[in-house]
Design a protein around this motif. Structure first.
Motif, mmCIF file in Angstrom:
data_model
loop_
_atom_site.group_PDB
_atom_site.id
_atom_site.type_symbol
_atom_site.label_atom_id
_atom_site.label_comp_id
_atom_site.label_asym_id
_atom_site.label_seq_id
_atom_site.Cartn_x
_atom_site.Cartn_y
_atom_site.Cartn_z
ATOM 1 N N TRP A 274 0.851 -1.188 0.000
ATOM 2 C CA TRP A 274 0.000 0.000 0.000
ATOM 3 C C TRP A 274 0.887 1.238 0.000
ATOM 4 O O TRP A 274 1.777 1.382 0.833
ATOM 5 N N GLN A 275 0.651 2.149 -0.946
ATOM 6 C CA GLN A 275 1.413 3.384 -1.088
ATOM 7 C C GLN A 275 0.477 4.575 -0.968
ATOM 8 O O GLN A 275 -0.662 4.555 -1.453
ATOM 9 N N SER A 276 0.985 5.627 -0.328
ATOM 10 C CA SER A 276 0.173 6.826 -0.111
ATOM 11 C C SER A 276 0.337 7.806 -1.280
ATOM 12 O O SER A 276 1.454 8.063 -1.726
ATOM 13 N N TRP A 277 -0.805 8.329 -1.748
ATOM 14 C CA TRP A 277 -0.818 9.282 -2.860
ATOM 15 C C TRP A 277 -1.629 10.518 -2.481
ATOM 16 O O TRP A 277 -2.569 10.437 -1.691
ATOM 17 N N HIS A 278 -1.236 11.676 -3.051
ATOM 18 C CA HIS A 278 -1.990 12.918 -2.867
ATOM 19 C C HIS A 278 -2.581 13.332 -4.206
ATOM 20 O O HIS A 278 -1.896 13.269 -5.236
ATOM 21 N N ALA A 279 -3.832 13.769 -4.183
ATOM 22 C CA ALA A 279 -4.492 14.245 -5.400
ATOM 23 C C ALA A 279 -5.276 15.512 -5.080
ATOM 24 O O ALA A 279 -5.752 15.708 -3.957
ATOM 25 N N ARG A 280 -5.388 16.376 -6.096
ATOM 26 C CA ARG A 280 -6.210 17.587 -5.950
ATOM 27 C C ARG A 280 -6.986 17.780 -7.242
ATOM 28 O O ARG A 280 -6.420 17.692 -8.333
ATOM 29 N N THR A 281 -8.271 18.031 -7.089
ATOM 30 C CA THR A 281 -9.111 18.258 -8.265
ATOM 31 C C THR A 281 -9.792 19.613 -8.158
ATOM 32 O O THR A 281 -10.093 20.094 -7.055
ATOM 33 N N LEU A 282 -10.023 20.248 -9.317
ATOM 34 C CA LEU A 282 -10.863 21.435 -9.405
ATOM 35 C C LEU A 282 -12.238 20.966 -9.855
ATOM 36 O O LEU A 282 -12.367 20.287 -10.881
ATOM 37 N N VAL A 283 -13.237 21.330 -9.069
ATOM 38 C CA VAL A 283 -14.583 20.785 -9.300
ATOM 39 C C VAL A 283 -15.494 21.875 -9.817
ATOM 40 O O VAL A 283 -15.590 22.943 -9.233
ATOM 41 N N ALA A 284 -16.149 21.612 -10.938
ATOM 42 C CA ALA A 284 -17.169 22.530 -11.478
ATOM 43 C C ALA A 284 -18.527 21.847 -11.309
ATOM 44 O O ALA A 284 -18.981 21.114 -12.186
ATOM 45 N N GLY A 285 -19.171 22.036 -10.186
ATOM 46 C CA GLY A 285 -20.442 21.363 -9.915
ATOM 47 C C GLY A 285 -20.259 20.219 -8.947
ATOM 48 O O GLY A 285 -19.339 20.181 -8.148
ATOM 49 N N GLY A 286 -21.133 19.238 -8.989
ATOM 50 C CA GLY A 286 -21.086 18.119 -8.069
ATOM 51 C C GLY A 286 -19.907 17.205 -8.340
ATOM 52 O O GLY A 286 -19.398 17.127 -9.447
ATOM 53 N N ASP A 287 -19.479 16.494 -7.303
ATOM 54 C CA ASP A 287 -18.324 15.595 -7.448
ATOM 55 C C ASP A 287 -18.677 14.251 -6.855
ATOM 56 O O ASP A 287 -18.874 14.128 -5.647
ATOM 57 N N GLY A 288 -18.786 13.217 -7.709
ATOM 58 C CA GLY A 288 -19.089 11.883 -7.221
ATOM 59 C C GLY A 288 -17.878 10.997 -7.142
ATOM 60 O O GLY A 288 -18.007 9.766 -7.094
ATOM 61 N N ALA A 289 -16.673 11.604 -7.129
ATOM 62 C CA ALA A 289 -15.436 10.825 -7.166
ATOM 63 C C ALA A 289 -15.292 9.946 -5.934
ATOM 64 O O ALA A 289 -14.813 8.810 -6.029
ATOM 65 N N VAL A 290 -15.681 10.449 -4.760
ATOM 66 C CA VAL A 290 -15.503 9.674 -3.530
ATOM 67 C C VAL A 290 -16.283 8.372 -3.601
ATOM 68 O O VAL A 290 -15.780 7.292 -3.247
ATOM 69 N N ALA A 291 -17.510 8.432 -4.096
ATOM 70 C CA ALA A 291 -18.325 7.219 -4.222
ATOM 71 C C ALA A 291 -17.704 6.254 -5.232
ATOM 72 O O ALA A 291 -17.687 5.038 -5.009
ATOM 73 N N ARG A 292 -17.179 6.803 -6.310
ATOM 74 C CA ARG A 292 -16.567 5.935 -7.314
ATOM 75 C C ARG A 292 -15.290 5.289 -6.773
ATOM 76 O O ARG A 292 -15.022 4.099 -7.007
ATOM 77 N N LEU A 293 -14.503 6.058 -6.034
ATOM 78 C CA LEU A 293 -13.266 5.513 -5.459
ATOM 79 C C LEU A 293 -13.572 4.392 -4.461
ATOM 80 O O LEU A 293 -12.835 3.406 -4.373
ATOM 81 N N ALA A 294 -14.650 4.553 -3.708
ATOM 82 C CA ALA A 294 -14.992 3.552 -2.690
ATOM 83 C C ALA A 294 -15.335 2.202 -3.311
ATOM 84 O O ALA A 294 -15.253 1.165 -2.631
ATOM 85 N N GLN A 295 -15.717 2.197 -4.581
ATOM 86 C CA GLN A 295 -16.091 0.951 -5.242
ATOM 87 C C GLN A 295 -14.902 0.245 -5.901
ATOM 88 O O GLN A 295 -15.047 -0.874 -6.391
ATOM 89 N N LEU A 296 -13.744 0.880 -5.911
ATOM 90 C CA LEU A 296 -12.577 0.311 -6.597
ATOM 91 C C LEU A 296 -11.797 -0.619 -5.669
ATOM 92 O O LEU A 296 -11.632 -0.340 -4.473
ATOM 93 N N ASP A 297 -11.302 -1.712 -6.229
ATOM 94 C CA ASP A 297 -10.415 -2.606 -5.477
ATOM 95 C C ASP A 297 -9.036 -1.974 -5.360
ATOM 96 O O ASP A 297 -8.545 -1.305 -6.280
ATOM 97 N N GLY A 298 -8.406 -2.200 -4.210
ATOM 98 C CA GLY A 298 -7.045 -1.698 -4.006
ATOM 99 C C GLY A 298 -6.970 -0.226 -3.715
ATOM 100 O O GLY A 298 -5.909 0.388 -3.902
ATOM 101 N N VAL A 299 -8.075 0.380 -3.253
ATOM 102 C CA VAL A 299 -8.118 1.823 -2.999
ATOM 103 C C VAL A 299 -8.760 2.088 -1.643
ATOM 104 O O VAL A 299 -9.809 1.520 -1.320
ATOM 105 N N ARG A 300 -8.102 2.946 -0.851
ATOM 106 C CA ARG A 300 -8.713 3.439 0.396
ATOM 107 C C ARG A 300 -8.623 4.965 0.385
ATOM 108 O O ARG A 300 -7.556 5.531 0.119
ATOM 109 N N VAL A 301 -9.734 5.625 0.686
ATOM 110 C CA VAL A 301 -9.746 7.079 0.803
ATOM 111 C C VAL A 301 -9.422 7.425 2.250
ATOM 112 O O VAL A 301 -10.252 7.252 3.147
#
Length: 363
Positions: A274-301
């Motif tokens: 497990w490796q730690s990563w940093h990400a930053r997004t600019l959001v124009a409107g709603g952001d469903g990324a957290v829900a999508r990330l939670a469904q991926l294997d090998g990913v923890r938010v």
């Protein structure tokens, strides 16, 4: 008289006992082959493997500095030599340079054993030590001319002019070495090592004490060598090794614990870690990324902080190109990704994993 020419007669003279004629001829051929190798060692310029060590071991009293090292360097290969302080890097380089002997095992340069044939000529190998002593009261040009004479190089004036230009020292060639900065003295040491276009360069911490500009200049010099030597490059600056070297050897507690390209070592040491990563997004409107990330294997938010114009993420990912690709797609679906970076650089993660694994093996 016939007895004089018999295998039985000579087997007793040579080997001290009677052996069969076939066995006598076999031993005689083996002896002839060994004698031929001793009298006619392989040409230094005709082999594809420039450096090879086999079961190389060196002890200082009860201290085992290196133990059973085995590796080889191809002609023209640039290899990083990594390890914590006291891992055995300098000891190995000094053995290869012919400055100290091995307790056991063999080291070969250009196919010739150092133990049997001694250190190869200076036009084949040069060694730049971590602490390179130079006479402070000599000018740069005087020192390099002295080194040319000691090495008995042909066309010494041209050799000195070439390395002065290559190492960008022409403008200080008449200055006393004692008046030079540490970076310039290090550059003079490199110019000394490059005299005669050696086929093998052993560099022990060449970037130690240099500022970023000087490190960049050293990398430029080594990247533009006209003769493409084999380079074994010891350093603690992992970024420099990553940028400059094609392959890495990692020592720990005197043992070789990892050998390969960055991709090879990543697959063997970091697979499924497990490796730690940093990400930053600019959001124009709603952001469903957290829900999508939670469904991926090998990913923890690990954390998700909403800023005025975007979201900062700290993610834990299993080391996999597929996992990273899935995460990038999830983040970029309805936002602009403006920052994506490992918390710990890849080579540092490899180094830490290798040395930790090596300690577990030796404990």
């Amino acid at each position: 008289m016939e007895e004089f020419f018999s295998a039985k007669f000579w087997s007793k003279i040579v080997f001290g006992k009677n052996i069969s004629p076939d066995r006598f001829l076999e031993k005689l051929r083996a002896f002839g082959t060994m004698l031929d190798k001793m009298l006619h060692p392989p040409s230094l310029m005709s082999v594809a493997v420039a450096v090879e060590v086999r079961n190389l071991t060196r002890s200082f009293g009860r201290l085992l500095a290196i133990s059973q090292l085995n590796f080889s360097l191809a002609d023209g290969e640039v290899v990083g030599f990594l390890g914590p302080n006291g891992a055995g890097k300098t000891t190995t380089l000094k053995i290869l340079a012919g400055l100290i002997g091995a307790s056991s095992g063999e080291a070969y340069l250009g196919g010739r054993s150092i133990a049997r044939h001694g250190r190869p000529p200076h036009h084949f190998l040069s060694y730049l030590g971590e602490n390179n002593a130079m006479p402070g009261q000599a000018s740069v040009a005087q020192y390099l001319r002295l080194r040319v004479r000691l090495r008995e190089l042909d066309d010494g004036d041209r050799a000195v002019a070439n390395v002065l230009q290559l190492c960008n020292l022409t403008n200080v060639r008449h200055r006393m070495i004692a008046q030079l900065s540490h970076g310039y003295r290090r550059r003079v040491g490199l110019a000394d090592a490059l005299l005669g276009h050696p086929r093998v360069l052993l560099l022990d911490e060449p970037t130690a004490g240099l500022d970023p500009c000087q490190v960049g200049e050293l990398r430029r010099i080594l990247s533009h060598l006209p003769h493409g030597p084999t380079i074994l490059f010891s350093s603690h600056v992992l970024g420099e090794v990553d940028a400059f070297c094609h392959r890495m050897l990692i020592l720990n507690a005197g043992r070789l614990i990892a050998d390969g390209t960055r991709q090879d070592l990543c697959q063997s040491l970091l697979a499924n870690s497990w490796q730690s990563w940093h990400a930053r997004t600019l959001v124009a409107g709603g952001d469903g990324a957290v829900a999508r990330l939670a469904q991926l294997d090998g990913v923890r938010v690990e954390s998700c902080i909403r800023r005025r114009h975007g979201i900062d993420y700290v993610l834990a990912l299993q080391e996999s190109e597929t996992v990273r690709s899935n995460v990038l797609q999830a983040l970029a679906r309805d936002a602009m990704l403006v920052h994506w970076e490992r918390d710990v650089p890849l080579l540092e993660s490899i180094f830490l994993a290798a040395t930790r694994h090596g300690l577990e093996e030796t404990s």
